[in-house]
Motif scaffolding. Sequence first.
Motif, PDB file in Angstrom:
ATOM      1  N   GLY A 197       1.128  -1.311   0.167  1.00 50.27           N
ATOM      2  CA  GLY A 197       0.027   0.034   0.061  1.00 50.27           C
ATOM      3  C   GLY A 197       0.757   1.175   0.126  1.00 50.27           C
ATOM      4  N   GLY A 198       2.184   1.177   0.597  1.00 52.52           N
ATOM      5  CA  GLY A 198       3.042   2.400   0.314  1.00 52.52           C
ATOM      6  C   GLY A 198       2.709   3.373   1.537  1.00 52.52           C
ATOM      7  N   THR A 199       1.711   3.087   2.387  1.00 49.20           N
ATOM      8  CA  THR A 199       1.388   3.943   3.541  1.00 49.20           C
ATOM      9  C   THR A 199       2.378   4.446   4.484  1.00 49.20           C
ATOM     10  N   ASN A 200       3.430   3.547   4.693  1.00 57.61           N
ATOM     11  CA  ASN A 200       4.828   3.920   5.717  1.00 57.61           C
ATOM     12  C   ASN A 200       6.137   4.125   4.661  1.00 57.61           C
ATOM     13  N   LEU A 201       6.148   3.325   3.919  1.00 53.65           N
ATOM     14  CA  LEU A 201       7.339   3.428   2.951  1.00 53.65           C
ATOM     15  C   LEU A 201       7.395   4.762   2.269  1.00 53.65           C
ATOM     16  N   VAL A 202       6.402   5.028   1.576  1.00 55.66           N
ATOM     17  CA  VAL A 202       6.365   6.213   0.604  1.00 55.66           C
ATOM     18  C   VAL A 202       6.637   7.645   1.633  1.00 55.66           C
ATOM     19  N   ASP A 203       5.922   7.485   2.633  1.00 55.42           N
ATOM     20  CA  ASP A 203       5.964   8.715   3.652  1.00 55.42           C
ATOM     21  C   ASP A 203       7.497   8.574   4.332  1.00 55.42           C
ATOM     22  N   LEU A 204       8.174   7.794   4.292  1.00 52.90           N
ATOM     23  CA  LEU A 204       9.660   7.474   4.642  1.00 52.90           C
ATOM     24  C   LEU A 204      10.659   8.081   3.421  1.00 52.90           C
ATOM     25  N   MET A 205      10.110   7.590   2.265  1.00 50.07           N
ATOM     26  CA  MET A 205      10.829   8.063   0.990  1.00 50.07           C
ATOM     27  C   MET A 205      10.653   9.611   0.894  1.00 50.07           C
ATOM     28  N   LYS A 206       9.737  10.138   1.384  1.00 52.42           N
ATOM     29  CA  LYS A 206       9.409  11.711   1.055  1.00 52.42           C
ATOM     30  C   LYS A 206      10.282  12.804   2.156  1.00 52.42           C
ATOM     31  N   VAL A 207      10.633  11.832   3.272  1.00 49.20           N
ATOM     32  CA  VAL A 207      11.440  12.710   4.162  1.00 49.20           C
ATOM     33  C   VAL A 207      13.020  12.147   4.122  1.00 49.20           C
ATOM     34  N   GLY A 208      13.225  11.233   3.112  1.00 53.15           N
ATOM     35  CA  GLY A 208      14.830  10.747   2.958  1.00 53.15           C
ATOM     36  C   GLY A 208      15.094   9.646   4.019  1.00 53.15           C
ATOM     37  N   VAL A 209      14.155   9.198   4.735  1.00 51.96           N
ATOM     38  CA  VAL A 209      14.724   7.960   5.697  1.00 51.96           C
ATOM     39  C   VAL A 209      14.989   6.714   4.964  1.00 51.96           C
ATOM     40  N   GLU A 210      14.137   6.642   4.033  1.00 52.62           N
ATOM     41  CA  GLU A 210      14.278   5.493   2.901  1.00 52.62           C
ATOM     42  C   GLU A 210      14.614   6.112   1.503  1.00 52.62           C
ATOM     43  N   ALA A 211      15.442   5.486   0.765  1.00 49.85           N
ATOM     44  CA  ALA A 211      15.821   5.950  -0.454  1.00 49.85           C
ATOM     45  C   ALA A 211      16.177   4.634  -1.722  1.00 49.85           C
ATOM     46  N   PRO A 212      15.163   3.849  -1.863  1.00 46.85           N
ATOM     47  CA  PRO A 212      15.201   2.726  -2.661  1.00 46.85           C
ATOM     48  C   PRO A 212      15.637   2.948  -3.847  1.00 46.85           C
ATOM     49  N   THR A 213      16.352   2.092  -4.543  1.00 46.74           N
ATOM     50  CA  THR A 213      16.918   2.305  -5.959  1.00 46.74           C
ATOM     51  C   THR A 213      15.489   1.970  -7.004  1.00 46.74           C
ATOM     52  N   ARG A 214      14.744   0.802  -6.431  1.00 48.26           N
ATOM     53  CA  ARG A 214      13.495   0.429  -7.244  1.00 48.26           C
ATOM     54  C   ARG A 214      12.462   0.226  -6.342  1.00 48.26           C
ATOM     55  N   LEU A 215      11.217   0.400  -6.655  1.00 44.94           N
ATOM     56  CA  LEU A 215      10.036  -0.272  -6.001  1.00 44.94           C
ATOM     57  C   LEU A 215       9.648  -1.519  -6.755  1.00 44.94           C
ATOM     58  N   VAL A 216       9.297  -2.651  -6.170  1.00 42.01           N
ATOM     59  CA  VAL A 216       8.821  -3.833  -6.930  1.00 42.01           C
ATOM     60  C   VAL A 216       7.299  -3.648  -6.355  1.00 42.01           C
ATOM     61  N   ASP A 217       6.488  -3.460  -7.200  1.00 37.03           N
ATOM     62  CA  ASP A 217       4.884  -3.282  -6.618  1.00 37.03           C
ATOM     63  C   ASP A 217       4.262  -4.841  -6.769  1.00 37.03           C
ATOM     64  N   VAL A 218       4.117  -5.249  -5.510  1.00 38.50           N
ATOM     65  CA  VAL A 218       3.719  -6.733  -5.235  1.00 38.50           C
ATOM     66  C   VAL A 218       1.932  -6.625  -5.235  1.00 38.50           C
ATOM     67  N   ARG A 219       1.062  -5.711  -5.238  1.00 34.60           N
ATOM     68  CA  ARG A 219       0.047  -5.457  -4.978  1.00 34.60           C
ATOM     69  C   ARG A 219      -0.646  -6.493  -5.983  1.00 34.60           C
ATOM     70  N   GLY A 220      -0.366  -6.861  -7.216  1.00 30.84           N
ATOM     71  CA  GLY A 220      -1.136  -7.587  -8.014  1.00 30.84           C
ATOM     72  C   GLY A 220      -0.984  -9.238  -7.974  1.00 30.84           C
ATOM     73  N   LEU A 221      -0.202  -9.272  -6.811  1.00 29.52           N
ATOM     74  CA  LEU A 221       0.329 -10.989  -6.832  1.00 29.52           C
ATOM     75  C   LEU A 221      -0.945 -11.628  -6.148  1.00 29.52           C
ATOM     76  N   PRO A 222      -1.283 -12.962  -6.191  1.00 34.58           N
ATOM     77  CA  PRO A 222      -2.395 -13.729  -5.749  1.00 34.58           C
ATOM     78  C   PRO A 222      -2.169 -14.041  -4.359  1.00 34.58           C
ATOM     79  N   LEU A 223      -1.875 -13.069  -3.397  1.00 33.29           N
ATOM     80  CA  LEU A 223      -1.778 -12.888  -2.071  1.00 33.29           C
ATOM     81  C   LEU A 223      -2.949 -12.189  -1.438  1.00 33.29           C
ATOM     82  N   ASP A 224      -4.206 -12.154  -2.039  1.00 30.46           N
ATOM     83  CA  ASP A 224      -5.103 -11.315  -1.417  1.00 30.46           C
ATOM     84  C   ASP A 224      -6.447 -12.042  -0.845  1.00 30.46           C
ATOM     85  N   ARG A 225      -6.336 -13.182  -0.405  1.00 28.28           N
ATOM     86  CA  ARG A 225      -7.267 -14.113  -0.002  1.00 28.28           C
ATOM     87  C   ARG A 225      -7.126 -14.289   1.569  1.00 28.28           C
ATOM     88  N   ILE A 226      -8.366 -14.573   2.175  1.00 32.94           N
ATOM     89  CA  ILE A 226      -8.758 -15.070   3.421  1.00 32.94           C
ATOM     90  C   ILE A 226      -9.327 -16.398   3.389  1.00 32.94           C
TER      91      ILE A 226
END
Length: 330
Positions: A30-59
């Motif tokens: 969702g990026g609700t923590n990671l993106v916030d940390l990127m905005k303030v410079g705490v996190e600076a990844p070279t690449r974001l690998v979006d996993v939201r489309g993976l088949p891991l969304d079931r209960i």
Amino acid sequence: MKEFEYERAADVRSATALLAAEPEARFLGGGTNLVDLMKVGVEAPTRLVDVRGLPLDRIEVAEDGGLRIGATVTNSELAAHPEVRRRYPALAQAVLAGASGQLRNVATVGGNLLQRTRCGYFADLTQPCNKREPGSGCPAITGDHHNHAIFDWSQHCAATSPSDMAVALAAFDAVVSYETAETSGELPFAEFHRSVGDRPHADVALPPGALITGVSLPAAPVAAHSRYRKVRERASYAFANGSLAAALELREGTITEVRLAFGAVANRPWRARTAERALLGGPATAEAFAAAADAELAAATPLPRNGYKVPLIRNLVVSALTELAEEAAR
């Protein structure tokens, strides 16, 4: 914000391969923590690998009566699921207490478990922080620590885990599943978070490049008689000053099963096993609940300005268990 590449993973294997090839990459849910940390410079990844489309969304309900929860299930989906609400109500309540509706709609289960501390020094690049920059120091020890740890802190770090969801998962003995480019594995929740020690930057025990694929909750009939309580400085969305996941089962007034976990008191959810042992087989009275809480809290070592957390947690234990005992007696 530092420039980064973005890639949408096609499957779990390709996602983990991307991180194996590029250690400075990060998984994006969702990026609700990671993106916030990127905005303030705490996190600076070279690449974001979006996993939201993976088949891991079931209960799914497991054969033993427990639940299997996919890593990309959103917090809103988790809290609203009828089997979560019926079998583990404290988990649903914890998720609802954890964030605003807008955040819950996008935040994921896997991401929730990996969110970083909300210590103000961690997010402030003008300040030293051992969790952000190992060896730089921990100003919270002598500075602003009113909402910091009372258990398992060290001179290297006194920050607390911010997750409400994790407190309920700790109470119900969850197991975290993960995959890397080389292997797959499971971590019991009691081993998922690391103790602070002298390596506070290492929050969790996952191997490098691991992708959380799901969380399993074993069958626990006592969990159906549970609740989550959270104390915070304002009624709207805020992190806890102290919280509790509690479950209680009685037979003729005697406690036959009990689960207790505290939140906002350590760098990890704090399973109150001393209190559980003190209660098991005894009477379900306010006096017994208070004595058990005191036995657990005897190991607490508050900092000068957060000692209020000791009576706060004690009162939460007595209040929540009293309510559960009254319900069981009806």
